[in-house]
Write a protein that holds these residues in place. Sequence first.
Motif, PDB file in Angstrom:
ATOM      1  N   GLU A  40       0.962  -1.219  -0.130  1.00  0.00           N
ATOM      2  CA  GLU A  40      -0.058  -0.007   0.042  1.00  0.00           C
ATOM      3  C   GLU A  40       0.667   1.239  -0.015  1.00  0.00           C
ATOM      4  O   GLU A  40       0.424   2.371  -0.750  1.00  0.00           O
ATOM      5  CB  GLU A  40      -0.784  -0.102   0.989  1.00  0.00           C
ATOM      6  CG  GLU A  40      -2.030  -1.028   1.034  1.00  0.00           C
ATOM      7  CD  GLU A  40      -2.753  -1.322  -0.113  1.00  0.00           C
ATOM      8  OE1 GLU A  40      -3.045  -0.095  -0.680  1.00  0.00           O
ATOM      9  OE2 GLU A  40      -2.928  -2.327  -0.584  1.00  0.00           O
ATOM     10  N   PHE A  43       2.181   1.810  -3.448  1.00  0.00           N
ATOM     11  CA  PHE A  43       1.246   2.476  -4.282  1.00  0.00           C
ATOM     12  C   PHE A  43       0.924   3.927  -4.206  1.00  0.00           C
ATOM     13  O   PHE A  43       0.767   4.850  -4.999  1.00  0.00           O
ATOM     14  CB  PHE A  43       0.013   1.635  -4.345  1.00  0.00           C
ATOM     15  CG  PHE A  43      -0.049   0.219  -4.921  1.00  0.00           C
ATOM     16  CD1 PHE A  43       0.758  -0.057  -5.705  1.00  0.00           C
ATOM     17  CD2 PHE A  43      -1.113  -0.480  -4.154  1.00  0.00           C
ATOM     18  CE1 PHE A  43       0.672  -1.508  -6.397  1.00  0.00           C
ATOM     19  CE2 PHE A  43      -1.186  -2.011  -4.758  1.00  0.00           C
ATOM     20  CZ  PHE A  43      -0.205  -2.374  -5.651  1.00  0.00           C
ATOM     21  N   GLU A  44       0.728   4.148  -2.840  1.00  0.00           N
ATOM     22  CA  GLU A  44       0.632   5.694  -2.392  1.00  0.00           C
ATOM     23  C   GLU A  44       1.939   6.541  -3.019  1.00  0.00           C
ATOM     24  O   GLU A  44       1.652   7.421  -3.390  1.00  0.00           O
ATOM     25  CB  GLU A  44       0.791   5.754  -0.846  1.00  0.00           C
ATOM     26  CG  GLU A  44       0.207   6.766  -0.154  1.00  0.00           C
ATOM     27  CD  GLU A  44      -1.095   7.295  -0.989  1.00  0.00           C
ATOM     28  OE1 GLU A  44      -1.212   8.438  -1.403  1.00  0.00           O
ATOM     29  OE2 GLU A  44      -2.170   6.399  -1.136  1.00  0.00           O
ATOM     30  N   ARG A  47       1.561   6.803  -6.651  1.00  0.00           N
ATOM     31  CA  ARG A  47       0.684   7.734  -6.898  1.00  0.00           C
ATOM     32  C   ARG A  47       1.063   9.493  -6.630  1.00  0.00           C
ATOM     33  O   ARG A  47       1.157  10.105  -7.561  1.00  0.00           O
ATOM     34  CB  ARG A  47      -0.652   7.551  -5.949  1.00  0.00           C
ATOM     35  CG  ARG A  47      -1.787   8.262  -6.306  1.00  0.00           C
ATOM     36  CD  ARG A  47      -2.993   7.961  -5.430  1.00  0.00           C
ATOM     37  NE  ARG A  47      -3.515   6.411  -5.827  1.00  0.00           N
ATOM     38  CZ  ARG A  47      -3.382   5.229  -5.149  1.00  0.00           C
ATOM     39  NH1 ARG A  47      -3.005   5.161  -4.019  1.00  0.00           N
ATOM     40  NH2 ARG A  47      -3.991   4.323  -5.500  1.00  0.00           N
ATOM     41  N   ALA A  48       1.819   9.447  -5.405  1.00  0.00           N
ATOM     42  CA  ALA A  48       2.111  10.965  -5.220  1.00  0.00           C
ATOM     43  C   ALA A  48       3.186  11.477  -5.915  1.00  0.00           C
ATOM     44  O   ALA A  48       3.134  12.808  -6.501  1.00  0.00           O
ATOM     45  CB  ALA A  48       2.513  10.943  -3.762  1.00  0.00           C
ATOM     46  N   ARG A  50       4.044  10.192  -9.242  1.00  0.00           N
ATOM     47  CA  ARG A  50       3.851   9.691 -10.525  1.00  0.00           C
ATOM     48  C   ARG A  50       4.965   8.940 -11.142  1.00  0.00           C
ATOM     49  O   ARG A  50       5.389   9.141 -12.211  1.00  0.00           O
ATOM     50  CB  ARG A  50       3.489  10.929 -11.575  1.00  0.00           C
ATOM     51  CG  ARG A  50       2.402  11.837 -11.052  1.00  0.00           C
ATOM     52  CD  ARG A  50       1.092  11.446 -11.383  1.00  0.00           C
ATOM     53  NE  ARG A  50       0.708  11.158 -12.851  1.00  0.00           N
ATOM     54  CZ  ARG A  50      -0.195  10.578 -13.249  1.00  0.00           C
ATOM     55  NH1 ARG A  50      -1.260  10.239 -12.216  1.00  0.00           N
ATOM     56  NH2 ARG A  50      -0.563  10.296 -14.401  1.00  0.00           N
ATOM     57  N   ASP A  67      -6.011   3.787 -10.945  1.00  0.00           N
ATOM     58  CA  ASP A  67      -5.569   4.873 -11.220  1.00  0.00           C
ATOM     59  C   ASP A  67      -3.959   4.986 -11.535  1.00  0.00           C
ATOM     60  O   ASP A  67      -3.247   5.939 -11.600  1.00  0.00           O
ATOM     61  CB  ASP A  67      -5.935   5.968 -10.177  1.00  0.00           C
ATOM     62  CG  ASP A  67      -5.232   5.692  -8.933  1.00  0.00           C
ATOM     63  OD1 ASP A  67      -5.369   4.371  -8.413  1.00  0.00           O
ATOM     64  OD2 ASP A  67      -4.894   6.358  -8.291  1.00  0.00           O
ATOM     65  N   LEU A  68      -3.332   3.736 -11.254  1.00  0.00           N
ATOM     66  CA  LEU A  68      -2.027   3.636 -11.328  1.00  0.00           C
ATOM     67  C   LEU A  68      -1.554   3.074 -12.759  1.00  0.00           C
ATOM     68  O   LEU A  68      -0.489   2.361 -12.789  1.00  0.00           O
ATOM     69  CB  LEU A  68      -1.373   2.815 -10.088  1.00  0.00           C
ATOM     70  CG  LEU A  68      -1.651   3.464  -8.961  1.00  0.00           C
ATOM     71  CD1 LEU A  68      -0.776   2.576  -7.913  1.00  0.00           C
ATOM     72  CD2 LEU A  68      -1.134   4.764  -8.946  1.00  0.00           C
ATOM     73  N   CYS A  71       1.902   3.680 -14.350  1.00  0.00           N
ATOM     74  CA  CYS A  71       3.188   2.841 -14.068  1.00  0.00           C
ATOM     75  C   CYS A  71       3.509   1.404 -14.271  1.00  0.00           C
ATOM     76  O   CYS A  71       2.406   0.544 -14.492  1.00  0.00           O
ATOM     77  CB  CYS A  71       3.013   3.032 -12.503  1.00  0.00           C
ATOM     78  SG  CYS A  71       4.527   2.313 -11.711  1.00  0.00           S
TER      79      CYS A  71
END
Length: 381
Positions: A40, A43-44, A47-48, A50, A67-68, A71
Amino acid sequence: MRSIAILGATGSIGRQTLDEVSRHPDRFRVAALSAHTNREALFEAVRAFRSPAACLTGADLGEIPKDLSFCQFYARDELEKMVRECEADDVLDAIVGIAGLGAAWAARQAGKRLLLAIKETLVTGGRLIMDACGPNEDGPTLLPVDSEHSAIFQCLQAAGPNKVKTIFLTASGGPFRTWSRERIQKATLEEALRHPTWSMGAKITVDSASMFNKALEIIEARWLFDVTPEQIQAVVHPQSIVHSMIGFEDGAVLAQLGVPDMRVPILYAMTYPERLESGVPAPDFAALSSLTFEPGDPERFPALRLAYETLNAGGASCCVLNGANEVAVAAFLKGLIPFGSIYACVEETLNRLGVLPAEEIADIYEADRLARRAARDYLKL
Ligand code: NDP
Ligand code: MG
């Protein structure tokens, strides 16, 4: 603008590196991230920041959040592949233990600059990694992140052509600095994890308590700065303000000072030779009551003696020391062995295996495998 791959992005060093990336978004771009099991958090971070590439090395990825989709995710055994393929100029290696060696090797094979936080890489593969890190026309291809080695590197900028006579490697002394040998032998996990000055991951915190951290750093310094073991002196400095020093023929000594905060050496490796705002203030000298120094004590902390013995023995001895220590620390963290068994395990493993060859990377992995097996045997794990 430089792009950076951060290996061990969910750890103490990794998160502080991401902090510095956020502080200077005009200067750095994340090219790749790795974590071991903390899915997790990986993933975070993807996301943060990019991040266009990411790898989870110790667990299956499972379902990737929709939403990833920007990547590219690499499977657990593909860290080195990601390091080779990603678009990073720099690879910051901050994963724990010998696991960082393959990634460091892959970074250099792919011509990427290595920002090395993890000391185990040079402890195990010292000569081979240094051979792969010769300077090129753009400057150094390996920059130290470990605070002591960064301090020495910073002092060396002022040394000019003068040769260094002595490296004074400072050590906080850890939580057991003033304890008797008997009390250290019986220390609990809670006591070992209570570091007086630095906030770090569990493995390095236990290593700081046993002073195996300093042993690993002595070995790291031997390779990074191409000095003999006898030129390196460990000095206990409980306030952790002087991060290390270099001495010259004429008796002069240069030191680098700062509050104990890894963001300074991390950012310096990222921006060398420039200095940018790191978020860390200078020490408040008016509030500092004293800076004290004392010798390291190899009687109470045998790791200090073992560093010199393994360096002088040569071959893969330092790699064996590291492998046995990794096994013993992992067992101590699980509550399976007493603190004193860490020393006994490392010393016994070194005695059992003798001097193994270290001619190529395969030799290093083999020495590490044998060391782990012998250490587990000794500890009856
Ligand atoms: P942490 O335990 O806080 O973080 C380790 C990171 O590496 C995490 O991202 C973790 O992922 C990942 N990781 C753990 N095990 C493995 C493995 N077997 N293979 C691949 N990845 C792995 O450690 P630190 O950040 O404190 O230390 C990292 C390195 O930097 C160590 O070598 C340490 O000696 C060195 N260092 C640290 C300093 C500090 O102040 N913290 C100072 C100087 C050097 P996950 O979160 O998923 O478990
Ligand atoms: Mg250090």
